[in-house]
Design a protein around this motif. Structure first.
Motif, PDB file in Angstrom:
ATOM      1  N   UNK A 154       0.823  -1.216   0.000  1.00  0.00           N
ATOM      2  CA  UNK A 154       0.000   0.000   0.000  1.00  0.00           C
ATOM      3  C   UNK A 154       0.853   1.259   0.000  1.00  0.00           C
ATOM      4  N   UNK A 155       1.971   1.219   0.723  1.00  0.00           N
ATOM      5  CA  UNK A 155       2.889   2.356   0.706  1.00  0.00           C
ATOM      6  C   UNK A 155       3.459   2.586  -0.693  1.00  0.00           C
ATOM      7  N   UNK A 156       3.771   1.486  -1.370  1.00  0.00           N
ATOM      8  CA  UNK A 156       4.267   1.581  -2.747  1.00  0.00           C
ATOM      9  C   UNK A 156       3.221   2.242  -3.636  1.00  0.00           C
ATOM     10  N   UNK A 157       1.975   1.783  -3.555  1.00  0.00           N
ATOM     11  CA  UNK A 157       0.923   2.309  -4.422  1.00  0.00           C
ATOM     12  C   UNK A 157       0.603   3.764  -4.101  1.00  0.00           C
ATOM     13  N   UNK A 158       0.596   4.103  -2.809  1.00  0.00           N
ATOM     14  CA  UNK A 158       0.356   5.499  -2.435  1.00  0.00           C
ATOM     15  C   UNK A 158       1.457   6.411  -2.966  1.00  0.00           C
ATOM     16  N   UNK A 159       2.702   5.933  -2.885  1.00  0.00           N
ATOM     17  CA  UNK A 159       3.826   6.722  -3.414  1.00  0.00           C
ATOM     18  C   UNK A 159       3.715   6.884  -4.919  1.00  0.00           C
ATOM     19  N   UNK A 160       3.314   5.818  -5.616  1.00  0.00           N
ATOM     20  CA  UNK A 160       3.151   5.884  -7.073  1.00  0.00           C
ATOM     21  C   UNK A 160       2.039   6.857  -7.432  1.00  0.00           C
TER      22      UNK A 160
END
Length: 519
Positions: A44-50
């Motif tokens: 989720x952190x990856x997707x939020x950053x993207x």
């Protein structure tokens, strides 16, 4: 040990072992869930950053269009200048350096009509950063010299973040998604974020608009409730409702790999404990059985010795009778009884000594070339009188053309005698025994078949165990101690030979011996 106490201890130990297994299983399960939750958080952190990167990139693109029109405005609505200065003095050279770091803030308002937006104006703040370095020194004539140099001059972010982003959102809301973001950009950003977090997982993605799939997607994307994560794309846009779906297909593999080492070690140690426990229980159970069997053996042996001793005593008392001393017929009869009972006791003692020596590996078995057929004939001679006395027979059917084996003649003879003696003892009527021989591949096979009581399948598996006798309740029609067949098995093992039995209850038994031939 008391039987109830023994059962209680076994039950408690078993429950403890089950508890250990349960705890290990719970630990592994909990570790898996923890790692899965950790992966979910990272994903989720990856997707939020993207999502944030994509939005910032779009806002930045419009900002670059906005800069020239801000710069064309000559007079701002307001301006403030913030400056920080600090001084450094070098006493050796009598030089002083003054450093300044200042920021100029200028507020503008610009018409939004340029972008075909519904907004009337856009609030804008222009930030300019300037760094200077001033050198102060004394000249030869006592005058003060100053030298100022601009170290850097740069533009900072120039807009009110929230207002400008809202302004850009109004412009881009009706723009097709494939013009706003590309498959390659999303792929690149996800790869970058995964690398920064040390994650290595294959992924597929798709952009949805109000739960409808768009053209911006990878070829292999497939929604999976367990491994697909969702974040809003271009958050703040009410009309579009774009969402980024990413499926990490290797999630379970990565989570399992992260706990695999410790889980395997835990399972191995648990398995070792279970095996050791099972072996210990098995050994304890066997020791209890042996203890019980030995007790029965001693009782049986006492009974077996009591009868011949009593018979011998009676015979000796009879011999003291003057009438018997003068009667040769009675004299020979009582002497024969004493001799027979003495042989009987001697045979029992000999069996016990044989087993004892075999257990201690003290029995030396030198081997030589012998004819199995001759050994069989010798063994038959030892039991023939007993068979004839009971009205039975022993017939031989030699089909083996070769019967030369490497063996200890004395012990191999004893093996055949024991088998024949069993056939006689376990024949309720007259003993009818047939002996067959045949050749196999590099071997000679000997079969001793009787028409006695036979035995059940469970009994067949245990008859070669020491002290084992088939349980028949309190009635013992056949006397013995379960030593003969144990001796047979041990001797044949020493000869690298095989023995097994085929039997059916009430239809007799066939003992089969397989020995290696020698040329």
């Amino acid at each position: 040990m008391n039987k109830k106490l023994f059962v209680l201890l076994i039950a408690l130990m078993s429950l403890s072992l089950l508890g250990i297994v349960f705890v290990q299983g719970y630990w592994i399960s909990n570790a898996y869930r923890t790692k899965a939750d950790q992966f979910t958080i990272n994903a989720k952190q990856v997707l939020l950053a993207v999502s944030k990167e994509i939005k910032l990139r779009e806002v930045e693109a419009y900002y670059q269009l906005y800069i020239p029109y801000v710069d064309s405005i000559e007079v701002p609505n307001s301006a403030t200048f913030t400056e920080l200065a600090y001084r450094i003095q070098n006493k050796q050279t009598n030089e002083t350096y003054i450093f300044t770091d200042g920021i100029l803030e200028q507020d503008y308002k610009l018409s939004a009509g340029f972008f075909d937006s519904d907004a009337d104006t856009i609030q804008f703040r222009k930030l300019t950063n300037r760094k200077t370095k001033t050198k102060v020194s004394e000249g030869l004539d006592g005058t003060t010299l100053t030298e100022t140099r601009v170290e850097s001059f740069s533009r900072l972010k120039d807009y009110e973040q929230n207002q400008f982003e809202s302004f850009v959102s109004n412009i881009t809301a009706l723009t097709p998604i494939y013009k706003r973001v590309s498959v390659s950009e999303i792929t690149s950003l996800i790869n970058k974020e995964l690398k920064e977090r040390g994650l290595k997982s294959k992924f597929d993605f798709a952009v949805y608009s109000n739960n409808l799939e768009t053209k911006v997607r990878s070829k292999r994307f497939k929604y999976d409730d367990k491994s697909t994560y969702v974040v809003p794309l271009f958050s703040g846009e009410k009309k579009s409702g774009y969402e980024l779906y990413v499926n990490f297909s290797e999630k379970e593999k990565l989570v399992l790999n992260s706990i695999l080492g410790m889980a395997l070690l835990s399972l191995v140690f648990t398995a070792v404990i279970i095996l050791a426990y099972s072996s210990a229980i098995s050994q304890i159970y066997k020791q209890r059985q042996i203890s019980q069997i030995k007790t029965d053996f001693i009782n049986n042996m006492t009974h077996e010795f009591k009868t011949p001793i009593a018979t011998i005593n009676l015979a000796l008392d009879s011999l003291k009778n003057p009438k018997v001393k003068d009667n040769r017929e009675f004299l020979e009869r009582y002497l024969g009884m004493i001799r027979d009972e003495n042989k009987r006791m001697h045979a029992q003692v000999e069996n016990v000594l044989r087993i004892s020596k075999l257990e201690k590996n003290e029995l030396d078995l030198p081997k030589e070339r012998v004819s199995l057929q001759e050994v069989v004939e010798d063994a038959i001679s030892h039991v023939s009188l007993i068979v004839e006395d009971r009205g039975g027979y022993i017939k031989t059917h030699y089909g083996a053309l070769k019967s030369t084996v490497l063996a200890n003649e004395s012990h191999l003879t004893n093996v055949i005698v024991n088998l024949l003696d069993n056939a006689v003892k376990y024949s309720e009527d007259e003993p009818k025994i047939d002996i067959y021989s045949e050749n196999g591949k590099n071997s000679v096979i000997l079969k001793i078949r009787d028409q006695g009581m036979g035995m059940s399948k469970p009994v067949q598996k245990k008859i070669f165990e020491k002290f084992y006798r088939e349980h028949t309740g309190d009635i013992h029609n056949v006397k013995g101690h379960g030593l003969g067949l144990a001796y047979v098995k041990r001797i044949l093992d020493d000869h690298d030979a095989e023995i097994y039995v085929e039997s059916e209850k009430g239809k007799g038994s066939t003992f089969i011996i397989k020995l290696h031939l020698i040329s």
